[in-house]
Design a protein around this motif. Sequence first.
Motif, PDB file in Angstrom:
ATOM      1  N   GLY A  17       0.803  -1.215   0.000  1.00 45.94           N
ATOM      2  CA  GLY A  17       0.000   0.000   0.000  1.00 45.94           C
ATOM      3  C   GLY A  17       0.836   1.265   0.000  1.00 45.94           C
ATOM      4  O   GLY A  17       0.477   2.258  -0.621  1.00 45.94           O
ATOM      5  N   LEU A  18       1.967   1.214   0.680  1.00 45.07           N
ATOM      6  CA  LEU A  18       2.817   2.396   0.775  1.00 45.07           C
ATOM      7  C   LEU A  18       3.361   2.808  -0.585  1.00 45.07           C
ATOM      8  O   LEU A  18       3.331   3.983  -0.946  1.00 45.07           O
ATOM      9  N   TRP A  19       3.829   1.836  -1.366  1.00 49.64           N
ATOM     10  CA  TRP A  19       4.416   2.212  -2.656  1.00 49.64           C
ATOM     11  C   TRP A  19       3.370   2.740  -3.631  1.00 49.64           C
ATOM     12  O   TRP A  19       3.655   3.606  -4.450  1.00 49.64           O
ATOM     13  N   MET A  20       2.134   2.265  -3.522  1.00 44.24           N
ATOM     14  CA  MET A  20       1.082   2.812  -4.389  1.00 44.24           C
ATOM     15  C   MET A  20       0.676   4.210  -3.925  1.00 44.24           C
ATOM     16  O   MET A  20       0.394   5.080  -4.746  1.00 44.24           O
ATOM     17  N   ALA A  21       0.660   4.447  -2.619  1.00 44.50           N
ATOM     18  CA  ALA A  21       0.371   5.791  -2.114  1.00 44.50           C
ATOM     19  C   ALA A  21       1.450   6.772  -2.578  1.00 44.50           C
ATOM     20  O   ALA A  21       1.151   7.909  -2.950  1.00 44.50           O
ATOM     21  N   VAL A  22       2.698   6.315  -2.585  1.00 50.71           N
ATOM     22  CA  VAL A  22       3.797   7.145  -3.079  1.00 50.71           C
ATOM     23  C   VAL A  22       3.585   7.453  -4.570  1.00 50.71           C
ATOM     24  O   VAL A  22       3.805   8.583  -5.019  1.00 50.71           O
ATOM     25  N   GLY A  23       3.139   6.461  -5.332  1.00 55.22           N
ATOM     26  CA  GLY A  23       2.835   6.694  -6.748  1.00 55.22           C
ATOM     27  C   GLY A  23       1.772   7.759  -6.938  1.00 55.22           C
ATOM     28  O   GLY A  23       1.881   8.631  -7.802  1.00 55.22           O
ATOM     29  N   TRP A  24       0.731   7.710  -6.112  1.00 56.33           N
ATOM     30  CA  TRP A  24      -0.324   8.732  -6.179  1.00 56.33           C
ATOM     31  C   TRP A  24       0.220  10.108  -5.816  1.00 56.33           C
ATOM     32  O   TRP A  24      -0.147  11.116  -6.435  1.00 56.33           O
ATOM     33  N   MET A  25       1.083  10.165  -4.809  1.00 54.25           N
ATOM     34  CA  MET A  25       1.649  11.457  -4.395  1.00 54.25           C
ATOM     35  C   MET A  25       2.583  12.018  -5.468  1.00 54.25           C
ATOM     36  O   MET A  25       2.614  13.228  -5.694  1.00 54.25           O
ATOM     37  N   ILE A  26       3.339  11.143  -6.129  1.00 53.49           N
ATOM     38  CA  ILE A  26       4.184  11.604  -7.236  1.00 53.49           C
ATOM     39  C   ILE A  26       3.316  12.179  -8.352  1.00 53.49           C
ATOM     40  O   ILE A  26       3.622  13.230  -8.907  1.00 53.49           O
ATOM     41  N   ALA A  27       2.211  11.501  -8.662  1.00 54.71           N
ATOM     42  CA  ALA A  27       1.290  12.021  -9.680  1.00 54.71           C
ATOM     43  C   ALA A  27       0.729  13.371  -9.244  1.00 54.71           C
ATOM     44  O   ALA A  27       0.608  14.292 -10.064  1.00 54.71           O
ATOM     45  N   ALA A  28       0.413  13.519  -7.959  1.00 51.48           N
ATOM     46  CA  ALA A  28      -0.124  14.790  -7.459  1.00 51.48           C
ATOM     47  C   ALA A  28       0.904  15.910  -7.596  1.00 51.48           C
ATOM     48  O   ALA A  28       0.564  17.024  -8.027  1.00 51.48           O
ATOM     49  N   VAL A  29       2.153  15.617  -7.283  1.00 47.29           N
ATOM     50  CA  VAL A  29       3.206  16.636  -7.386  1.00 47.29           C
ATOM     51  C   VAL A  29       3.431  17.022  -8.842  1.00 47.29           C
ATOM     52  O   VAL A  29       3.560  18.208  -9.171  1.00 47.29           O
ATOM     53  N   ILE A  30       3.469  16.029  -9.714  1.00 52.72           N
ATOM     54  CA  ILE A  30       3.670  16.324 -11.142  1.00 52.72           C
ATOM     55  C   ILE A  30       2.530  17.189 -11.669  1.00 52.72           C
ATOM     56  O   ILE A  30       2.758  18.154 -12.404  1.00 52.72           O
ATOM     57  N   MET A  31       1.304  16.857 -11.288  1.00 51.76           N
ATOM     58  CA  MET A  31       0.162  17.652 -11.748  1.00 51.76           C
ATOM     59  C   MET A  31       0.166  19.052 -11.136  1.00 51.76           C
ATOM     60  O   MET A  31      -0.274  20.012 -11.764  1.00 51.76           O
ATOM     61  N   ALA A  32       0.654  19.188  -9.899  1.00 52.73           N
ATOM     62  CA  ALA A  32       0.649  20.487  -9.228  1.00 52.73           C
ATOM     63  C   ALA A  32       1.715  21.432  -9.759  1.00 52.73           C
ATOM     64  O   ALA A  32       1.654  22.636  -9.491  1.00 52.73           O
ATOM     65  N   ILE A  33       2.670  20.910 -10.500  1.00 49.76           N
ATOM     66  CA  ILE A  33       3.733  21.757 -11.036  1.00 49.76           C
ATOM     67  C   ILE A  33       3.162  22.824 -11.969  1.00 49.76           C
ATOM     68  O   ILE A  33       3.638  23.947 -12.001  1.00 49.76           O
ATOM     69  N   THR A  34       2.136  22.459 -12.686  1.00 46.25           N
ATOM     70  CA  THR A  34       1.503  23.435 -13.579  1.00 46.25           C
ATOM     71  C   THR A  34       0.203  23.922 -12.954  1.00 46.25           C
ATOM     72  O   THR A  34      -0.434  23.232 -12.179  1.00 46.25           O
ATOM     73  N   ILE A  35      -0.196  25.093 -13.290  1.00 44.80           N
ATOM     74  CA  ILE A  35      -1.464  25.636 -12.796  1.00 44.80           C
ATOM     75  C   ILE A  35      -2.631  24.821 -13.359  1.00 44.80           C
ATOM     76  O   ILE A  35      -3.598  24.536 -12.655  1.00 44.80           O
ATOM     77  N   ILE A  36      -2.532  24.400 -14.590  1.00 43.47           N
ATOM     78  CA  ILE A  36      -3.608  23.641 -15.235  1.00 43.47           C
ATOM     79  C   ILE A  36      -3.834  22.302 -14.537  1.00 43.47           C
ATOM     80  O   ILE A  36      -4.957  21.820 -14.469  1.00 43.47           O
ATOM     81  N   GLY A  37      -2.805  21.707 -13.979  1.00 41.07           N
ATOM     82  CA  GLY A  37      -2.924  20.399 -13.353  1.00 41.07           C
ATOM     83  C   GLY A  37      -3.440  20.402 -11.925  1.00 41.07           C
ATOM     84  O   GLY A  37      -3.596  19.343 -11.329  1.00 41.07           O
ATOM     85  N   LEU A  38      -3.739  21.570 -11.351  1.00 39.28           N
ATOM     86  CA  LEU A  38      -4.155  21.623  -9.950  1.00 39.28           C
ATOM     87  C   LEU A  38      -5.423  20.833  -9.630  1.00 39.28           C
ATOM     88  O   LEU A  38      -5.467  20.175  -8.587  1.00 39.28           O
ATOM     89  N   PRO A  39      -6.466  20.827 -10.460  1.00 34.79           N
ATOM     90  CA  PRO A  39      -7.627  19.987 -10.119  1.00 34.79           C
ATOM     91  C   PRO A  39      -7.275  18.498 -10.054  1.00 34.79           C
ATOM     92  O   PRO A  39      -7.766  17.780  -9.182  1.00 34.79           O
ATOM     93  N   TRP A  40      -6.413  18.048 -10.932  1.00 37.25           N
ATOM     94  CA  TRP A  40      -5.990  16.651 -10.911  1.00 37.25           C
ATOM     95  C   TRP A  40      -5.076  16.381  -9.725  1.00 37.25           C
ATOM     96  O   TRP A  40      -5.097  15.303  -9.146  1.00 37.25           O
ATOM     97  N   ALA A  41      -4.268  17.366  -9.356  1.00 39.07           N
ATOM     98  CA  ALA A  41      -3.377  17.209  -8.207  1.00 39.07           C
ATOM     99  C   ALA A  41      -4.185  17.012  -6.930  1.00 39.07           C
ATOM    100  O   ALA A  41      -3.851  16.161  -6.104  1.00 39.07           O
ATOM    101  N   ARG A  42      -5.251  17.767  -6.785  1.00 36.44           N
ATOM    102  CA  ARG A  42      -6.100  17.617  -5.595  1.00 36.44           C
ATOM    103  C   ARG A  42      -6.725  16.226  -5.543  1.00 36.44           C
ATOM    104  O   ARG A  42      -6.738  15.574  -4.502  1.00 36.44           O
ATOM    105  N   ALA A  43      -7.239  15.774  -6.681  1.00 40.58           N
ATOM    106  CA  ALA A  43      -7.840  14.439  -6.733  1.00 40.58           C
ATOM    107  C   ALA A  43      -6.792  13.369  -6.451  1.00 40.58           C
ATOM    108  O   ALA A  43      -7.043  12.420  -5.698  1.00 40.58           O
TER     109      ALA A  43
END
Length: 134
Positions: A17-43
């Motif tokens: 579970g930990l490694w999949m949670a890390v995968g989700w957090m990496i996706a959130a950080v990547i999406m948050a890098i751009t302003i357009i990706g913020l809704p996806w980062a929150r999800a």
Amino acid sequence: MPAVSLLLNIVWILFGGLWMAVGWMIAAVIMAITIIGLPWARAAFNIGVYSLLPFGQQAVDRDGVTGQHDIGTGPLGLIGNLIWLVLAGWWLALGHLITAILWAVTIVGLPFAWAHLKLAGLALWPIGKVIVPI
């Protein structure tokens, strides 16, 4: 949180579970890098927390909880989910699917395999969902 859910969540974190949670957090950080990706980062962040502690919670449609449609549950949510699917959803779902197959090999791992399959479905279509306690 009931004792059974707590025990299942601890085993979950230790065995995949930990490694999949890390995968989700990496996706959130990547999406948050751009302003357009913020809704996806929150999800992605919300589902990352859910993927860390999935037992005792469930993902449901947001309009079913609030009783009203919003921007994420309407046509823009559909477009957002399609963009998510192409950019990040497929690889997160693949990670959950592979982990589910590994867990399903054992009888003891079947509850964990089932939780990963539910998370794989959520990984494909996360916009418009909310995590609620059971």
